[in-house]
Design a protein around this motif. Structure first.
Motif, PDB file in Angstrom:
ATOM      1  N   GLU A   1     -10.822-142.664  26.665  1.00  0.00           N
ATOM      2  CA  GLU A   1     -10.905-143.906  27.439  1.00  0.00           C
ATOM      3  C   GLU A   1     -11.317-143.660  28.881  1.00  0.00           C
ATOM      4  OE1 GLU A   1      -7.183-145.862  27.074  1.00  0.00           O
ATOM      5  OE2 GLU A   1      -7.447-146.327  24.942  1.00  0.00           O
TER       6      GLU A   1
ATOM      7  N   LYS B   1     -19.616-154.977  30.685  1.00  0.00           N
ATOM      8  CA  LYS B   1     -18.672-155.744  29.880  1.00  0.00           C
ATOM      9  C   LYS B   1     -19.411-156.423  28.729  1.00  0.00           C
ATOM     10  CE  LYS B   1     -15.299-154.764  32.687  1.00  0.00           C
ATOM     11  NZ  LYS B   1     -16.024-153.833  33.570  1.00  0.00           N
TER      12      LYS B   1
ATOM     13  N   ARG C   1     -13.644-148.583  31.089  1.00  0.00           N
ATOM     14  CA  ARG C   1     -13.791-150.039  31.167  1.00  0.00           C
ATOM     15  C   ARG C   1     -14.245-150.502  32.545  1.00  0.00           C
ATOM     16  NH1 ARG C   1      -8.321-148.944  31.561  1.00  0.00           N
ATOM     17  NH2 ARG C   1      -7.279-149.756  33.427  1.00  0.00           N
ATOM     18  N   ASN C   2     -14.048-149.668  33.574  1.00  0.00           N
ATOM     19  CA  ASN C   2     -14.451-150.046  34.926  1.00  0.00           C
ATOM     20  C   ASN C   2     -15.859-149.548  35.297  1.00  0.00           C
ATOM     21  OD1 ASN C   2     -11.998-151.352  35.450  1.00  0.00           O
ATOM     22  ND2 ASN C   2     -11.018-149.422  36.023  1.00  0.00           N
TER      23      ASN C   2
END
Length: 421
Positions: free
Chosen positions: A341, A420, A415-416
């Motif tokens: 992740e 998205k 995720r950053n």
């Protein structure tokens, strides 16, 4: 073209009869026509046809008159050479009619069209010679003429394509250089927006604190004392001034954010492309500082496309610091590792590092171990900025010092960094 084609036309042989010559003038003419704009093809063809005929008449004059082999007769020489005019003019006319253009046709199609045009122009010239000079050729010779025309067309096309490829590569290098420059400008803007965003938070907090101070002063028992009224007014004025500063900053922040988001460049790039870009930029930076630095890079594992300006703001800062830290020559190792992740970046150099007693202070604003030739320190905000960005992205950054230099390890949640969905 008016000079080169007549000269190339003198490299000749006579495969069909004593008047019909095969020369390098035809392929040279074809090459120049490919370079001309369509509007100038007919004018160029007409002038070239005239120049070829006049040049051959001039050669006859030199050979016959000056060498005294015979007396020069202009009419006879013109009578012999003017059928050549029809070859070049027909060639240009058909080239114009077919609208031959490297933008509209493939290379093979242009080659076939060139073959057809040269054969047609040869036939027109032979017809003119038959009418004027009563020369004839055998039908079997036409196949030889077609083979020669084929060789002319595709040899010229090979050279032309090589030149076109070179031009395309040159344009690509120029565009890539411009894009890299723009990317770095936008990255700088991105960094400024991050600083500005932090300033907005600070001004908001100061505005609130100033207004709270005004309320406290205004509610004290000695409300009517001159000193208290003066202090409360000053506190209110300070709160108002800071609020104006905040609004100005918000307008600047909105403008910068809009500029970055509306930029035509892609916001996300593959990890390999980003690392190559950072290495390329810092090689140029090292060269500008007259330092001999060898760069090593690796991308390990499967990666997503990452946000360009975020990665450049973080990693390019660290690599640029490493370039500055190395004295004259050294190496920098840049690697990216994918995890479940997170994505992890390593930036290692073999520079002098920092003294152990300062190791914990390197991320503090204002700390620096770099000085220019006059002894002036640098600003010392690079690493503190990188730390702020990493923390805002919920990541971690740590520095380790070894005998071989400094190593920075940055870990950021995927995720950053990724787009998205």
């Amino acid at each position: 073209m008016l000079i080169t084609v007549p000269l190339a036309g003198e490299l000749k042989f006579y495969p069909l009869n004593e008047t019909f010559r095969i020369t390098f003038g035809a392929p040279t003419f074809f090459f120049f026509l490919l370079l001309l704009k369509r509007k100038t093809v007919l004018a160029g063809g007409l002038l070239t046809a005239l120049s070829v005929v006049l040049f051959r008449i001039m050669l006859d004059y030199i050979m016959l008159d000056y060498i005294m082999l015979d007396h020069f007769q202009f009419a006879a020489s013109a009578h012999t050479h003017y059928p050549t005019f029809f070859f070049y003019f027909t060639y240009a006319l058909l080239f114009f009619i077919f609208k031959v253009s490297r933008m509209n046709y493939s290379a093979i199609v242009i080659g076939v069209i060139g073959l057809i045009i040269e054969i047609a122009a040869d036939v027109v010239e032979l017809t003119a010679q038959y009418i004027v000079l009563h020369t004839t050729i055998h039908v079997d010779s036409l196949s030889d003429m077609a083979v020669i025309a084929f060789a002319h067309s595709f040899i010229v096309l090979s050279f032309f394509n090589m030149m076109t490829i070179y031009e395309s590569q040159s344009r690509e290098r120029q565009i890539r250089k411009q894009n890299e420059h723009m990317l770095m400008l936008i990255t700088s803007l991105y960094e400024e927006t991050v600083h500005l965003k932090k300033t907005l938070h600070n001004t908001e907090a100061i505005t609130k604190a100033s207004y709270d101070l005004y309320r406290v002063l205004n509610q004290q028992e000695k409300d009517h004392s001159v000193l208290n009224q003066t202090l409360s007014k000053k506190a209110l004025r300070i709160a108002g001034d800071i609020h104006e500063v905040k609004k100005d900053n918000q307008r600047i922040f909105a403008g910068l954010s809009k500029t970055i988001s509306n930029e035509s460049f892609q916001n996300y790039m593959k990890a390999e492309e980003l690392i190559e870009l950072i290495v390329r930029i810092n090689k140029k930076y090292a060269d500008s500082l007259h330092k001999q630095i060898t760069f090593f890079s690796s991308v390990n594992g499967e990666h997503f496309s990452y946000h360009v300006y975020t990665i450049l703001s973080i990693i390019n800062n660290l690599v640029a610091n490493a370039v500055e830290a190395i004295k004259d020559e050294g190496r920098i190792v840049l690697s990216v590792h994918s995890q479940a992740e997170h994505v992890e970046f390593h930036v290692q150099d073999n520079g002098p590092g920092v003294p152990l007693k300062y190791e914990k202070a390197i991320f503090e604003p204002g700390f620096t171990s770099k000085y220019d030739q006059f002894g002036n320190p640098s600003t010392g905000i690079g690493l503190s900025y990188v730390k702020d960005i990493v923390q805002e992205l919920e990541g971690t950054i740590k520095a380790t010092q070894e005998d071989s230099g400094m190593t920075f390890i940055i870990q950021i949640p995927l995720r950053n960094l990724i787009q998205k969905g």
